[in-house]
Design a protein around this motif. Structure first.
Motif, PDB file in Angstrom:
ATOM      1  N   UNK A  49      28.284  44.700  39.695  1.00 16.72           N
ATOM      2  CA  UNK A  49      29.239  44.350  38.640  1.00 16.72           C
ATOM      3  C   UNK A  49      29.839  45.599  38.009  1.00 16.72           C
ATOM      4  N   UNK A  50      29.004  46.613  37.793  1.00 15.35           N
ATOM      5  CA  UNK A  50      29.503  47.852  37.197  1.00 15.35           C
ATOM      6  C   UNK A  50      30.476  48.544  38.148  1.00 15.35           C
ATOM      7  N   UNK A  51      30.171  48.550  39.430  1.00 18.95           N
ATOM      8  CA  UNK A  51      31.065  49.162  40.419  1.00 18.95           C
ATOM      9  C   UNK A  51      32.401  48.436  40.466  1.00 18.95           C
ATOM     10  N   UNK A  52      32.354  47.118  40.407  1.00 19.33           N
ATOM     11  CA  UNK A  52      33.593  46.339  40.414  1.00 19.33           C
ATOM     12  C   UNK A  52      34.419  46.654  39.176  1.00 19.33           C
ATOM     13  N   UNK A  53      33.752  46.697  38.017  1.00 19.28           N
ATOM     14  CA  UNK A  53      34.473  47.024  36.785  1.00 19.28           C
ATOM     15  C   UNK A  53      35.060  48.435  36.839  1.00 19.28           C
ATOM     16  N   UNK A  54      34.316  49.381  37.410  1.00 19.36           N
ATOM     17  CA  UNK A  54      34.826  50.747  37.561  1.00 19.36           C
ATOM     18  C   UNK A  54      36.066  50.767  38.452  1.00 19.36           C
ATOM     19  N   UNK A  55      36.002  50.037  39.570  1.00 18.46           N
ATOM     20  CA  UNK A  55      37.148  49.985  40.481  1.00 18.46           C
ATOM     21  C   UNK A  55      38.354  49.333  39.810  1.00 18.46           C
ATOM     22  N   UNK A  56      38.108  48.263  39.084  1.00 23.21           N
ATOM     23  CA  UNK A  56      39.214  47.599  38.374  1.00 23.21           C
ATOM     24  C   UNK A  56      39.831  48.555  37.364  1.00 23.21           C
ATOM     25  N   UNK A  57      38.991  49.339  36.684  1.00 18.44           N
ATOM     26  CA  UNK A  57      39.500  50.302  35.710  1.00 18.44           C
ATOM     27  C   UNK A  57      40.328  51.386  36.379  1.00 18.44           C
ATOM     28  N   UNK A  58      39.864  51.848  37.537  1.00 15.59           N
ATOM     29  CA  UNK A  58      40.601  52.877  38.271  1.00 15.59           C
ATOM     30  C   UNK A  58      41.952  52.347  38.748  1.00 15.59           C
ATOM     31  N   UNK A  59      42.013  51.065  39.045  1.00 20.44           N
ATOM     32  CA  UNK A  59      43.261  50.478  39.534  1.00 20.44           C
ATOM     33  C   UNK A  59      44.161  50.038  38.382  1.00 20.44           C
ATOM     34  N   UNK A  60      43.667  50.132  37.166  1.00 19.65           N
ATOM     35  CA  UNK A  60      44.473  49.754  36.013  1.00 19.65           C
ATOM     36  C   UNK A  60      44.671  48.263  35.885  1.00 19.65           C
TER      37      UNK A  60
END
Length: 88
Positions: A53-64
């Motif tokens: 879940x944290x990795x997904x949230x990090x990726x979503x944040x990186x993609x804006x």
């Protein structure tokens, strides 16, 4: 009857009692070991899900896309209008 049958019966009952107690102790030990193993695996799975879940949230944040709907939501096929076909 010479009285020895009573002694043999008592000894047999005592032996059976000891056997059953040992068997129950072995079963309890195995059950405890299995329970600890299952709980450990569940905890490990929970930790891995949290990391995912944290990795997904990090990726979503990186993609804006923090507030944007997930890409899979926009790729869902549209439902075709249902029509009644009476010619069948």
């Amino acid at each position: 009857m010479d009285g020895h049958d009573g002694d043999n019966s008592k000894q047999s009952t005592a032996d059976m009692t000891v056997f059953v107690q040992n068997l129950l102790q072995q079963m309890q030990t195995r059950f405890q070991t299995m329970s600890e193993s299952v709980i450990s695996k569940i905890d490990e799975m929970g930790n891995r899900i949290d990391e995912l879940e944290q990795s997904i949230n990090d990726l979503r944040g990186e993609m804006g896309q923090d507030g944007a709907p997930s890409p899979s939501a926009s790729l869902k096929p549209k439902e075709e209008p249902k029509t009644t076909d009476d010619s069948a």
